[in-house]
Enzyme design. Structure first.
Site, short mmCIF file in Angstrom:
data_model
loop_
_atom_site.label_atom_id
_atom_site.label_comp_id
_atom_site.label_asym_id
_atom_site.label_seq_id
_atom_site.Cartn_x
_atom_site.Cartn_y
_atom_site.Cartn_z
N GLU A 1 4.98 -3.91 12.06
CA GLU A 1 3.71 -2.94 11.13
C GLU A 1 2.89 -3.96 11.20
O GLU A 1 2.86 -4.21 10.06
CB GLU A 1 4.73 -1.95 10.86
CG GLU A 1 6.19 -1.63 11.14
CD GLU A 1 5.65 -0.09 12.27
OE1 GLU A 1 4.25 -0.20 12.56
OE2 GLU A 1 6.29 -0.01 13.12
N ASN B 1 1.24 -0.94 -0.26
CA ASN B 1 -0.06 -0.29 0.11
C ASN B 1 0.52 1.55 0.34
O ASN B 1 0.38 2.01 -0.48
CB ASN B 1 -1.25 0.30 0.97
CG ASN B 1 -0.39 -0.25 2.31
OD1 ASN B 1 1.09 -0.57 2.54
ND2 ASN B 1 -1.18 0.30 2.98
N CYS C 1 -3.00 1.78 7.09
CA CYS C 1 -3.48 0.97 7.81
C CYS C 1 -4.12 1.25 8.97
O CYS C 1 -4.29 1.10 10.26
CB CYS C 1 -1.19 -0.05 8.46
SG CYS C 1 -0.25 1.39 8.20
N GLY D 1 2.66 -5.97 7.30
CA GLY D 1 1.70 -6.26 6.85
C GLY D 1 1.05 -6.94 7.23
O GLY D 1 0.74 -6.30 8.17
N SER D 2 0.19 -7.92 6.93
CA SER D 2 -0.52 -8.24 7.75
C SER D 2 -0.68 -9.37 8.70
O SER D 2 0.32 -9.51 9.03
CB SER D 2 -2.02 -9.34 6.64
OG SER D 2 -0.64 -10.48 6.54
N1 LIG Z 1 1.40 -0.97 10.86
C1 LIG Z 1 1.80 -0.81 9.82
O1 LIG Z 1 2.89 0.23 9.23
C2 LIG Z 1 1.73 -0.89 8.25
C3 LIG Z 1 1.50 -0.48 7.16
C4 LIG Z 1 1.20 -0.55 5.94
C5 LIG Z 1 0.24 -1.90 5.66
N2 LIG Z 1 -0.27 -2.75 6.79
C6 LIG Z 1 -0.88 -4.03 6.57
O2 LIG Z 1 -1.14 -4.41 6.00
C7 LIG Z 1 -1.29 -5.31 5.43
C8 LIG Z 1 -1.91 -5.19 3.19
O3 LIG Z 1 -0.97 -4.74 3.29
P1 LIG Z 1 -0.56 -6.55 2.19
O4 LIG Z 1 -1.30 -7.33 2.13
O5 LIG Z 1 0.46 -6.57 1.29
O6 LIG Z 1 -0.14 -7.77 3.44
P2 LIG Z 1 0.62 -9.14 3.69
O7 LIG Z 1 1.00 -9.81 5.05
O8 LIG Z 1 -0.46 -9.25 2.34
O9 LIG Z 1 1.80 -8.92 2.70
C9 LIG Z 1 3.19 -7.91 3.51
C10 LIG Z 1 4.98 -8.28 2.83
O10 LIG Z 1 4.68 -9.83 2.55
C11 LIG Z 1 4.45 -10.71 1.94
N3 LIG Z 1 4.55 -12.07 2.34
C12 LIG Z 1 2.52 -12.51 1.76
N4 LIG Z 1 2.93 -14.03 2.67
C13 LIG Z 1 3.71 -14.05 3.09
C14 LIG Z 1 3.73 -14.86 4.17
N5 LIG Z 1 3.50 -16.45 3.98
N6 LIG Z 1 5.57 -14.89 4.50
C15 LIG Z 1 6.23 -14.42 4.49
N7 LIG Z 1 5.92 -13.29 3.82
C16 LIG Z 1 5.06 -13.29 3.28
C17 LIG Z 1 3.59 -10.01 0.65
O11 LIG Z 1 5.13 -10.77 -0.29
C18 LIG Z 1 4.40 -8.93 1.03
O12 LIG Z 1 5.78 -8.76 0.61
C19 LIG Z 1 -2.66 -4.52 5.61
O13 LIG Z 1 -3.20 -5.78 7.40
C20 LIG Z 1 -1.91 -3.15 6.71
O14 LIG Z 1 -2.98 -2.89 7.70
C21 LIG Z 1 0.80 -2.61 8.34
O1 LIG Z 2 -0.35 1.67 5.46
C1 LIG Z 2 -0.26 2.42 6.49
C2 LIG Z 2 1.11 3.07 6.56
O2 LIG Z 2 2.04 3.58 7.59
C3 LIG Z 2 0.57 4.84 6.50
S1 LIG Z 2 1.24 5.80 6.30
O3 LIG Z 2 2.11 6.21 5.05
O4 LIG Z 2 2.91 5.27 7.43
O5 LIG Z 2 0.75 7.26 7.16
#
Ligand SMILES: NC(=O)c1ccc[n+]([C@@H]2O[C@H](COP(=O)([O-])OP(=O)(O)OC[C@H]3O[C@@H](n4cnc5c(N)ncnc54)[C@H](O)[C@@H]3O)[C@@H](O)[C@H]2O)c1
Ligand SMILES: O=C[C@H](O)CS(=O)(=O)O
Length: 475
Positions: free
Chosen positions: A248, A152, A282, A228-229
Protein backbone atom coordinates in the site's frame (compact mmCIF):
# COMPACT_ATOMS: atom_id res chain seq x y z
CA UNK A 1 10.50 9.34 30.59
CA UNK A 2 8.95 5.99 29.67
CA UNK A 3 11.07 3.13 28.34
CA UNK A 4 9.46 0.69 25.93
CA UNK A 5 10.86 -2.78 25.24
CA UNK A 6 10.29 -5.32 22.48
CA UNK A 7 7.22 -7.56 22.71
CA UNK A 8 8.35 -11.13 22.13
CA UNK A 9 6.48 -14.34 22.98
CA UNK A 10 3.98 -12.52 25.17
CA UNK A 11 6.56 -10.70 27.30
CA UNK A 12 8.54 -7.47 27.31
CA UNK A 13 12.11 -8.10 26.23
CA UNK A 14 15.04 -5.74 26.65
CA UNK A 15 17.06 -4.99 23.51
CA UNK A 16 20.81 -4.39 23.44
CA UNK A 17 20.25 -0.88 22.02
CA UNK A 18 17.63 1.85 22.38
CA UNK A 19 16.68 5.07 20.60
CA UNK A 20 15.10 8.29 21.74
CA UNK A 21 11.69 9.28 20.47
CA UNK A 22 10.97 13.00 20.08
CA UNK A 23 7.65 14.80 19.92
CA UNK A 24 7.09 15.94 16.32
CA UNK A 25 5.57 19.15 17.66
CA UNK A 26 7.87 20.24 20.49
CA UNK A 27 10.94 18.16 19.53
CA UNK A 28 11.24 17.22 23.22
CA UNK A 29 12.19 13.66 24.13
CA UNK A 30 9.05 11.63 24.88
CA UNK A 31 10.22 8.03 25.27
CA UNK A 32 13.11 5.61 25.01
CA UNK A 33 12.36 2.74 22.66
CA UNK A 34 14.09 -0.62 22.16
CA UNK A 35 16.06 -0.97 18.93
CA UNK A 36 15.80 -4.58 17.80
CA UNK A 37 18.58 -6.41 15.97
CA UNK A 38 18.68 -9.36 13.56
CA UNK A 39 18.69 -11.91 16.42
CA UNK A 40 15.56 -10.34 17.95
CA UNK A 41 13.79 -10.55 14.59
CA UNK A 42 14.76 -14.22 14.21
CA UNK A 43 13.47 -15.01 17.70
CA UNK A 44 10.24 -13.13 16.95
CA UNK A 45 9.65 -15.05 13.71
CA UNK A 46 10.39 -18.43 15.27
CA UNK A 47 8.06 -17.67 18.18
CA UNK A 48 5.34 -16.53 15.78
CA UNK A 49 5.74 -19.77 13.81
CA UNK A 50 5.39 -21.87 17.00
CA UNK A 51 2.29 -19.87 17.97
CA UNK A 52 0.81 -20.39 14.50
CA UNK A 53 0.91 -24.17 14.91
CA UNK A 54 -1.59 -23.78 17.77
CA UNK A 55 -3.50 -20.67 16.66
CA UNK A 56 -4.36 -22.21 13.27
CA UNK A 57 -6.47 -24.80 15.12
CA UNK A 58 -8.74 -22.18 16.74
CA UNK A 59 -12.29 -22.33 15.39
CA UNK A 60 -13.68 -19.25 13.64
CA UNK A 61 -16.00 -18.54 16.56
CA UNK A 62 -13.09 -18.22 18.99
CA UNK A 63 -11.06 -16.03 16.64
CA UNK A 64 -14.06 -13.73 16.31
CA UNK A 65 -14.57 -13.62 20.10
CA UNK A 66 -10.89 -12.75 20.58
CA UNK A 67 -11.25 -9.79 18.20
CA UNK A 68 -14.48 -8.63 19.88
CA UNK A 69 -12.71 -8.70 23.26
CA UNK A 70 -9.90 -6.59 21.79
CA UNK A 71 -12.54 -4.13 20.53
CA UNK A 72 -13.97 -3.80 24.06
CA UNK A 73 -10.53 -3.22 25.55
CA UNK A 74 -9.68 -0.57 22.94
CA UNK A 75 -13.06 1.11 23.56
CA UNK A 76 -12.23 1.27 27.28
CA UNK A 77 -8.83 2.90 26.57
CA UNK A 78 -9.97 5.12 23.70
CA UNK A 79 -8.85 8.47 25.09
CA UNK A 80 -5.48 7.14 26.25
CA UNK A 81 -4.82 5.66 22.79
CA UNK A 82 -5.83 8.92 21.08
CA UNK A 83 -3.42 10.82 23.34
CA UNK A 84 -0.62 8.45 22.29
CA UNK A 85 -1.24 9.48 18.66
CA UNK A 86 -0.95 13.13 19.67
CA UNK A 87 2.28 12.39 21.46
CA UNK A 88 4.13 10.24 18.93
CA UNK A 89 2.67 11.45 15.59
CA UNK A 90 1.75 15.07 16.42
CA UNK A 91 -1.76 14.25 15.24
CA UNK A 92 -4.37 16.83 16.35
CA UNK A 93 -6.47 15.34 19.15
CA UNK A 94 -9.78 15.64 17.24
CA UNK A 95 -8.27 13.72 14.31
CA UNK A 96 -6.62 11.24 16.67
CA UNK A 97 -9.97 10.36 18.26
CA UNK A 98 -11.35 9.74 14.78
CA UNK A 99 -8.49 7.33 14.06
CA UNK A 100 -9.22 5.33 17.22
CA UNK A 101 -12.92 5.13 16.25
CA UNK A 102 -11.86 3.76 12.87
CA UNK A 103 -9.44 1.33 14.54
CA UNK A 104 -12.36 -0.06 16.53
CA UNK A 105 -14.38 -0.41 13.32
CA UNK A 106 -11.51 -2.24 11.61
CA UNK A 107 -11.24 -4.81 14.41
CA UNK A 108 -15.04 -5.17 14.44
CA UNK A 109 -15.05 -5.85 10.69
CA UNK A 110 -12.26 -8.36 11.29
CA UNK A 111 -14.27 -10.17 13.98
CA UNK A 112 -17.23 -10.37 11.59
CA UNK A 113 -14.98 -11.56 8.75
CA UNK A 114 -13.59 -14.34 10.94
CA UNK A 115 -17.09 -15.81 11.07
CA UNK A 116 -17.79 -15.48 7.36
CA UNK A 117 -14.61 -16.96 5.90
CA UNK A 118 -15.88 -19.47 3.38
CA UNK A 119 -15.21 -21.16 0.07
CA UNK A 120 -17.46 -22.11 -2.84
CA UNK A 121 -18.65 -25.25 -4.50
CA UNK A 122 -17.28 -25.94 -7.95
CA UNK A 123 -19.71 -27.45 -10.48
CA UNK A 124 -17.55 -30.44 -11.39
CA UNK A 125 -20.14 -31.83 -13.81
CA UNK A 126 -19.70 -28.75 -15.99
CA UNK A 127 -16.57 -30.48 -17.33
CA UNK A 128 -17.40 -33.07 -20.03
CA UNK A 129 -17.66 -36.61 -18.68
CA UNK A 130 -17.38 -35.72 -14.99
CA UNK A 131 -20.51 -36.96 -13.25
CA UNK A 132 -19.36 -38.43 -9.96
CA UNK A 133 -17.36 -35.73 -8.22
CA UNK A 134 -18.08 -32.97 -5.74
CA UNK A 135 -15.60 -30.09 -5.52
CA UNK A 136 -15.20 -27.13 -3.22
CA UNK A 137 -12.70 -24.51 -2.15
CA UNK A 138 -11.63 -23.37 1.28
CA UNK A 139 -9.38 -20.57 2.48
CA UNK A 140 -6.51 -21.53 4.78
CA UNK A 141 -4.27 -19.42 7.00
CA UNK A 142 -0.75 -18.91 5.66
CA UNK A 143 1.40 -18.81 8.81
CA UNK A 144 3.63 -15.94 9.88
CA UNK A 145 2.81 -12.52 8.40
CA UNK A 146 5.47 -9.79 8.42
CA UNK A 147 3.76 -6.40 8.74
CA UNK A 148 5.65 -3.12 8.23
CA UNK A 149 3.64 0.06 8.85
CA UNK A 150 4.04 3.83 8.32
CA UNK A 151 3.96 6.76 10.73
CA UNK A 152 0.80 8.50 9.62
CA UNK A 153 -1.96 6.18 10.94
CA UNK A 154 -0.08 4.28 13.67
CA UNK A 155 -3.25 2.69 15.02
CA UNK A 156 -5.67 2.06 12.17
CA UNK A 157 -3.15 0.96 9.54
CA UNK A 158 -1.75 -1.54 12.05
CA UNK A 159 -5.34 -2.74 12.63
CA UNK A 160 -5.65 -3.30 8.86
CA UNK A 161 -2.86 -5.85 9.16
CA UNK A 162 -3.49 -7.46 12.57
CA UNK A 163 -7.29 -7.69 12.24
CA UNK A 164 -7.43 -9.69 8.98
CA UNK A 165 -4.41 -11.80 10.02
CA UNK A 166 -5.95 -12.86 13.35
CA UNK A 167 -9.38 -13.29 11.76
CA UNK A 168 -8.05 -16.20 9.71
CA UNK A 169 -5.55 -17.66 12.22
CA UNK A 170 -2.25 -16.19 11.01
CA UNK A 171 0.34 -14.85 13.43
CA UNK A 172 2.16 -11.54 12.95
CA UNK A 173 5.59 -10.02 13.41
CA UNK A 174 4.94 -6.28 13.37
CA UNK A 175 7.57 -3.63 12.63
CA UNK A 176 5.86 -0.29 13.28
CA UNK A 177 7.25 3.00 11.95
CA UNK A 178 10.34 4.14 13.81
CA UNK A 179 8.68 7.44 14.81
CA UNK A 180 5.36 5.91 15.92
CA UNK A 181 5.90 2.61 17.78
CA UNK A 182 3.93 3.50 20.91
CA UNK A 183 0.43 2.84 19.53
CA UNK A 184 1.56 -0.63 18.45
CA UNK A 185 3.29 -1.40 21.73
CA UNK A 186 0.12 -0.38 23.59
CA UNK A 187 -1.68 -3.12 21.68
CA UNK A 188 0.59 -5.82 23.03
CA UNK A 189 -1.09 -6.03 26.41
CA UNK A 190 -4.53 -5.36 24.93
CA UNK A 191 -4.29 -8.46 22.75
CA UNK A 192 -2.74 -10.51 25.57
CA UNK A 193 -5.65 -9.55 27.84
CA UNK A 194 -8.06 -10.36 25.00
CA UNK A 195 -6.64 -13.90 24.99
CA UNK A 196 -4.30 -13.95 21.99
CA UNK A 197 -1.78 -16.78 22.44
CA UNK A 198 1.76 -15.71 23.36
CA UNK A 199 3.85 -15.32 20.20
CA UNK A 200 0.90 -14.68 17.88
CA UNK A 201 1.76 -10.96 17.97
CA UNK A 202 5.44 -10.04 18.08
CA UNK A 203 6.51 -6.39 17.97
CA UNK A 204 10.02 -5.44 16.91
CA UNK A 205 10.83 -1.75 17.01
CA UNK A 206 13.76 0.06 15.45
CA UNK A 207 15.16 0.94 12.06
CA UNK A 208 13.22 -0.19 8.99
CA UNK A 209 16.30 -0.49 6.81
CA UNK A 210 18.05 -2.70 9.43
CA UNK A 211 15.14 -4.95 10.34
CA UNK A 212 13.43 -5.34 7.00
CA UNK A 213 15.75 -7.86 5.33
CA UNK A 214 15.91 -10.36 8.22
CA UNK A 215 12.14 -10.04 8.52
CA UNK A 216 10.99 -10.32 4.92
CA UNK A 217 13.51 -12.89 3.67
CA UNK A 218 13.07 -15.47 6.48
CA UNK A 219 11.58 -18.70 5.09
CA UNK A 220 9.11 -19.01 7.98
CA UNK A 221 7.45 -15.75 6.85
CA UNK A 222 4.74 -16.58 4.34
CA UNK A 223 3.31 -13.12 3.67
CA UNK A 224 4.72 -9.61 3.69
CA UNK A 225 2.32 -6.71 4.03
CA UNK A 226 3.84 -3.24 3.76
CA UNK A 227 2.31 0.23 3.91
CA UNK A 228 4.66 3.10 3.21
CA UNK A 229 6.62 4.90 0.53
CA UNK A 230 7.27 3.78 -3.04
CA UNK A 231 11.08 3.38 -2.83
CA UNK A 232 10.82 1.10 0.21
CA UNK A 233 7.93 -0.81 -1.38
CA UNK A 234 9.97 -1.44 -4.52
CA UNK A 235 12.93 -2.58 -2.48
CA UNK A 236 10.73 -5.04 -0.55
CA UNK A 237 9.20 -6.35 -3.79
CA UNK A 238 12.64 -7.09 -5.19
CA UNK A 239 13.51 -9.24 -2.15
CA UNK A 240 10.47 -11.32 -1.20
CA UNK A 241 10.64 -13.91 -3.97
CA UNK A 242 7.49 -16.05 -4.08
CA UNK A 243 6.10 -14.92 -0.73
CA UNK A 244 2.65 -13.36 -0.89
CA UNK A 245 2.92 -9.57 -0.89
CA UNK A 246 0.69 -6.55 -0.38
CA UNK A 247 2.06 -3.05 -0.99
CA UNK A 248 0.00 0.00 0.00
CA UNK A 249 2.10 2.89 -1.30
CA UNK A 250 1.97 6.61 -1.98
CA UNK A 251 -0.17 8.85 -4.14
CA UNK A 252 -0.81 12.43 -5.23
CA UNK A 253 -4.57 12.24 -5.23
CA UNK A 254 -6.68 14.37 -7.54
CA UNK A 255 -10.21 15.77 -7.58
CA UNK A 256 -12.22 17.01 -10.58
CA UNK A 257 -14.82 19.72 -9.92
CA UNK A 258 -17.40 20.04 -12.69
CA UNK A 259 -19.24 23.36 -13.21
CA UNK A 260 -22.64 22.11 -12.01
CA UNK A 261 -21.92 21.63 -8.28
CA UNK A 262 -22.83 23.90 -5.33
CA UNK A 263 -19.39 25.13 -4.29
CA UNK A 264 -20.34 26.31 -0.82
CA UNK A 265 -21.57 22.79 0.00
CA UNK A 266 -18.38 20.97 -1.05
CA UNK A 267 -15.85 23.51 0.21
CA UNK A 268 -15.41 22.48 3.90
CA UNK A 269 -15.00 18.87 2.83
CA UNK A 270 -12.48 19.71 0.08
CA UNK A 271 -10.39 21.74 2.52
CA UNK A 272 -10.44 18.91 5.06
CA UNK A 273 -9.25 16.52 2.33
CA UNK A 274 -6.26 18.73 1.59
CA UNK A 275 -5.14 19.58 5.11
CA UNK A 276 -6.23 16.73 7.43
CA UNK A 277 -3.19 15.62 9.46
CA UNK A 278 -1.18 18.35 7.68
CA UNK A 279 -1.60 16.58 4.33
CA UNK A 280 0.33 13.55 5.60
CA UNK A 281 -2.31 11.15 4.34
CA UNK A 282 -1.71 8.89 1.35
CA UNK A 283 -5.06 9.96 -0.16
CA UNK A 284 -4.68 13.61 0.80
CA UNK A 285 -6.12 15.97 -1.81
CA UNK A 286 -3.09 17.37 -3.63
CA UNK A 287 -4.32 18.24 -7.15
CA UNK A 288 -7.68 19.93 -7.77
CA UNK A 289 -8.85 20.32 -11.38
CA UNK A 290 -11.65 22.89 -11.58
CA UNK A 291 -13.72 23.74 -14.65
CA UNK A 292 -12.88 27.15 -16.20
CA UNK A 293 -16.39 28.50 -15.58
CA UNK A 294 -16.13 28.25 -11.79
CA UNK A 295 -12.35 28.36 -11.32
CA UNK A 296 -11.98 31.86 -9.84
CA UNK A 297 -14.91 31.44 -7.52
CA UNK A 298 -13.62 28.03 -6.41
CA UNK A 299 -10.15 29.39 -5.62
CA UNK A 300 -11.56 32.33 -3.64
CA UNK A 301 -13.86 30.13 -1.59
CA UNK A 302 -11.16 27.48 -1.04
CA UNK A 303 -8.68 30.09 0.22
CA UNK A 304 -11.28 31.63 2.54
CA UNK A 305 -12.17 28.22 3.96
CA UNK A 306 -8.47 27.32 4.40
CA UNK A 307 -7.88 30.50 6.36
CA UNK A 308 -10.46 29.38 8.92
CA UNK A 309 -8.25 26.44 9.96
CA UNK A 310 -6.64 26.60 13.40
CA UNK A 311 -2.95 25.79 13.21
CA UNK A 312 -1.17 24.89 16.43
CA UNK A 313 -0.46 22.45 19.21
CA UNK A 314 -1.90 19.02 18.36
CA UNK A 315 -2.93 18.56 21.99
CA UNK A 316 -5.19 21.61 21.77
CA UNK A 317 -8.87 20.73 21.24
CA UNK A 318 -9.29 23.51 18.66
CA UNK A 319 -6.30 22.60 16.46
CA UNK A 320 -7.09 21.48 12.91
CA UNK A 321 -3.53 21.38 11.55
CA UNK A 322 -0.55 20.48 13.74
CA UNK A 323 3.09 19.99 12.97
CA UNK A 324 4.67 17.70 10.41
CA UNK A 325 6.30 14.45 11.44
CA UNK A 326 9.85 15.78 11.23
CA UNK A 327 11.38 19.25 10.73
CA UNK A 328 13.33 17.83 7.76
CA UNK A 329 10.04 16.99 6.04
CA UNK A 330 8.82 20.57 6.54
CA UNK A 331 12.11 21.84 5.07
CA UNK A 332 11.66 19.58 2.04
CA UNK A 333 8.08 20.78 1.49
CA UNK A 334 9.21 24.43 1.81
CA UNK A 335 11.87 23.81 -0.87
CA UNK A 336 9.19 22.48 -3.22
CA UNK A 337 7.06 25.59 -2.60
CA UNK A 338 10.03 27.89 -3.27
CA UNK A 339 11.02 25.99 -6.45
CA UNK A 340 7.45 26.25 -7.75
CA UNK A 341 7.29 29.97 -6.95
CA UNK A 342 10.52 30.56 -8.89
CA UNK A 343 8.99 28.72 -11.84
CA UNK A 344 5.89 30.97 -11.81
CA UNK A 345 3.50 29.47 -9.24
CA UNK A 346 1.45 31.73 -6.97
CA UNK A 347 0.92 31.08 -3.26
CA UNK A 348 -2.68 32.15 -2.50
CA UNK A 349 -2.41 31.50 1.22
CA UNK A 350 0.15 29.92 3.56
CA UNK A 351 3.55 29.13 2.12
CA UNK A 352 5.57 29.63 5.31
CA UNK A 353 6.87 27.63 8.29
CA UNK A 354 4.75 27.36 11.45
CA UNK A 355 6.28 25.61 14.50
CA UNK A 356 7.51 22.26 13.12
CA UNK A 357 5.22 22.30 10.14
CA UNK A 358 4.08 24.60 7.40
CA UNK A 359 0.93 26.70 7.18
CA UNK A 360 -1.90 25.26 5.03
CA UNK A 361 -0.80 26.34 1.56
CA UNK A 362 -2.91 26.86 -1.56
CA UNK A 363 -1.04 27.23 -4.88
CA UNK A 364 -2.22 28.22 -8.34
CA UNK A 365 -0.43 28.92 -11.67
CA UNK A 366 1.33 25.59 -11.25
CA UNK A 367 2.48 23.30 -14.07
CA UNK A 368 2.49 19.49 -14.30
CA UNK A 369 6.27 19.23 -14.02
CA UNK A 370 6.49 21.02 -10.63
CA UNK A 371 7.21 18.78 -7.64
CA UNK A 372 4.15 20.14 -5.83
CA UNK A 373 2.05 18.66 -8.65
CA UNK A 374 3.79 15.53 -9.91
CA UNK A 375 5.44 14.16 -6.75
CA UNK A 376 3.73 13.00 -3.55
CA UNK A 377 3.87 16.20 -1.49
CA UNK A 378 2.83 14.67 1.89
CA UNK A 379 2.50 18.13 3.45
CA UNK A 380 -0.30 20.70 3.80
CA UNK A 381 0.00 21.93 0.21
CA UNK A 382 -2.74 21.82 -2.41
CA UNK A 383 -2.55 22.90 -6.05
CA UNK A 384 -5.60 24.14 -7.99
CA UNK A 385 -5.61 23.97 -11.78
CA UNK A 386 -8.11 24.74 -14.61
CA UNK A 387 -9.57 22.59 -17.33
CA UNK A 388 -12.11 23.21 -20.06
CA UNK A 389 -13.63 19.78 -20.75
CA UNK A 390 -13.94 16.51 -18.90
CA UNK A 391 -11.68 14.56 -21.27
CA UNK A 392 -8.90 17.01 -20.53
CA UNK A 393 -9.54 16.77 -16.78
CA UNK A 394 -9.39 12.97 -16.84
CA UNK A 395 -6.14 13.07 -18.84
CA UNK A 396 -4.69 15.45 -16.24
CA UNK A 397 -5.74 13.19 -13.36
CA UNK A 398 -4.17 10.22 -15.15
CA UNK A 399 -0.96 12.13 -15.86
CA UNK A 400 0.59 10.73 -12.69
CA UNK A 401 2.79 7.83 -11.66
CA UNK A 402 0.26 7.14 -8.93
CA UNK A 403 -3.30 5.84 -8.80
CA UNK A 404 -4.84 5.33 -5.36
CA UNK A 405 -8.14 7.19 -4.88
CA UNK A 406 -9.49 9.94 -7.17
CA UNK A 407 -12.63 12.05 -6.79
CA UNK A 408 -15.12 13.86 -8.98
CA UNK A 409 -17.90 16.26 -8.02
CA UNK A 410 -20.68 16.43 -10.61
CA UNK A 411 -24.46 16.26 -10.83
CA UNK A 412 -24.23 14.73 -14.29
CA UNK A 413 -24.48 10.93 -14.25
CA UNK A 414 -22.81 10.57 -17.64
CA UNK A 415 -19.79 12.57 -16.51
CA UNK A 416 -19.62 10.59 -13.28
CA UNK A 417 -19.71 7.25 -15.08
CA UNK A 418 -17.16 8.40 -17.65
CA UNK A 419 -14.78 9.38 -14.85
CA UNK A 420 -15.44 6.09 -13.07
CA UNK A 421 -14.51 4.17 -16.22
CA UNK A 422 -11.57 6.22 -17.43
CA UNK A 423 -9.70 7.32 -14.31
CA UNK A 424 -6.71 5.07 -13.55
CA UNK A 425 -7.07 4.51 -9.81
CA UNK A 426 -7.88 1.86 -7.23
CA UNK A 427 -11.08 3.76 -6.38
CA UNK A 428 -13.12 6.57 -7.93
CA UNK A 429 -15.10 8.53 -5.38
CA UNK A 430 -18.10 10.28 -6.93
CA UNK A 431 -19.33 13.41 -5.17
CA UNK A 432 -16.74 13.30 -2.44
CA UNK A 433 -13.03 13.93 -2.00
CA UNK A 434 -10.42 11.25 -2.83
CA UNK A 435 -9.58 11.24 0.88
CA UNK A 436 -12.77 9.27 1.58
CA UNK A 437 -12.18 5.83 3.06
CA UNK A 438 -14.18 3.52 5.28
CA UNK A 439 -12.52 0.41 6.56
CA UNK A 440 -14.56 -2.30 4.88
CA UNK A 441 -14.19 -0.98 1.33
CA UNK A 442 -11.55 -2.41 -0.99
CA UNK A 443 -8.57 -0.13 -0.79
CA UNK A 444 -5.32 -0.08 -2.71
CA UNK A 445 -3.68 1.38 -5.74
CA UNK A 446 -2.68 0.91 -9.33
CA UNK A 447 0.57 2.05 -10.97
CA UNK A 448 3.12 3.14 -8.31
CA UNK A 449 0.42 3.29 -5.62
CA UNK A 450 0.59 -0.37 -4.93
CA UNK A 451 -0.10 -4.00 -5.28
CA UNK A 452 -3.00 -5.89 -3.67
CA UNK A 453 -5.90 -4.61 -1.61
CA UNK A 454 -6.77 -3.99 2.03
CA UNK A 455 -10.21 -3.35 3.59
CA UNK A 456 -10.67 -6.34 5.87
CA UNK A 457 -12.44 -8.83 3.53
CA UNK A 458 -10.10 -7.92 0.65
CA UNK A 459 -7.00 -8.10 2.84
CA UNK A 460 -8.09 -11.60 3.85
CA UNK A 461 -7.90 -12.72 0.21
CA UNK A 462 -4.20 -11.88 0.34
CA UNK A 463 -3.68 -13.43 3.78
CA UNK A 464 -5.05 -16.86 2.94
CA UNK A 465 -4.32 -19.65 0.48
CA UNK A 466 -7.13 -21.02 -1.65
CA UNK A 467 -7.28 -24.80 -1.41
CA UNK A 468 -9.39 -26.99 -3.67
CA UNK A 469 -10.81 -30.32 -2.48
CA UNK A 470 -12.71 -32.89 -4.51
CA UNK A 471 -14.40 -36.19 -3.65
CA UNK A 472 -15.08 -38.93 -6.19
CA UNK A 473 -18.44 -40.26 -5.08
CA UNK A 474 -18.24 -43.70 -6.76
CA UNK A 475 -15.45 -46.27 -7.13
N1 LIG B 1 -1.49 3.36 0.37
C1 LIG B 1 -1.65 3.41 1.66
O1 LIG B 1 -2.53 2.79 2.22
C2 LIG B 1 -0.74 4.25 2.50
C3 LIG B 1 -1.13 4.54 3.81
C4 LIG B 1 -0.30 5.32 4.60
C5 LIG B 1 0.89 5.79 4.11
N2 LIG B 1 1.26 5.48 2.84
C6 LIG B 1 2.49 6.01 2.30
O2 LIG B 1 3.54 5.94 3.29
C7 LIG B 1 4.44 7.00 3.11
C8 LIG B 1 4.63 7.74 4.41
O3 LIG B 1 4.93 6.88 5.45
P1 LIG B 1 6.42 6.66 5.97
O4 LIG B 1 7.21 7.92 5.85
O5 LIG B 1 6.31 6.03 7.32
O6 LIG B 1 6.95 5.62 4.90
P2 LIG B 1 8.34 4.83 4.86
O7 LIG B 1 8.34 4.03 3.60
O8 LIG B 1 9.49 5.72 5.12
O9 LIG B 1 8.27 3.86 6.12
C9 LIG B 1 7.27 2.87 6.24
C10 LIG B 1 7.79 1.75 7.08
O10 LIG B 1 8.91 1.16 6.41
C11 LIG B 1 10.03 1.15 7.28
N3 LIG B 1 11.23 1.32 6.46
C12 LIG B 1 11.94 2.44 6.23
N4 LIG B 1 12.98 2.19 5.42
C13 LIG B 1 12.90 0.88 5.12
C14 LIG B 1 13.67 0.03 4.30
N5 LIG B 1 14.74 0.47 3.63
N6 LIG B 1 13.28 -1.26 4.19
C15 LIG B 1 12.18 -1.70 4.82
N7 LIG B 1 11.42 -0.94 5.63
C16 LIG B 1 11.78 0.33 5.78
C17 LIG B 1 9.79 2.27 8.25
O11 LIG B 1 10.53 2.09 9.44
C18 LIG B 1 8.30 2.15 8.45
O12 LIG B 1 8.01 1.14 9.38
C19 LIG B 1 3.82 7.89 2.04
O13 LIG B 1 4.41 7.61 0.81
C20 LIG B 1 2.36 7.46 2.05
O14 LIG B 1 1.66 7.72 0.88
C21 LIG B 1 0.47 4.73 2.02
O1 LIG C 1 -2.52 7.47 4.64
C1 LIG C 1 -3.27 6.73 4.03
C2 LIG C 1 -4.33 6.02 4.75
O2 LIG C 1 -4.64 4.83 4.09
C3 LIG C 1 -5.52 6.89 4.87
S1 LIG C 1 -6.72 6.16 5.81
O3 LIG C 1 -6.44 6.17 7.21
O4 LIG C 1 -6.82 4.77 5.46
O5 LIG C 1 -7.96 6.86 5.50
Amino acid sequence: METWKLWINGEWKEAARTYELKSPYSQEAIATVAKADEEDVKQAIEGAHEAFLEFRKWPAYERAELLYRAVDLIEARKEELAQLLVKEAGKPIKTARGEIDRTIATYQFSAEAAKSLSGETVPMDAAPGVTDRIGWTKREALGVVAAITPFNFPSNLVAHKLGPAFAVGNTVVLKPATQTPLSSLALAEIFKEAGLPDGALQIVTGSGSELSDPLITNDLVKKVTFTGSVPVGLDIKSKVGLKKLTLELGSNSALIVEPDVPLEKIMPRAVTGAFGFAGQVCISLQRVYVHDDIYDEFVDQFVAETEKLQVGDPADESTDVGSMIHPGEADRAMEWIEEAKKAGATVRTGGGRVQNGIAPTVMTDVTPDMNVVCMEVFAPIVTIMKYSDLDEAIDLVNDSEYGLNAGIYTRDIESAMKAADEIEAGAVIINDIPTFRVDNMPYGGVKMSGYGREGVKYAIDGMTELKFITVKTTF
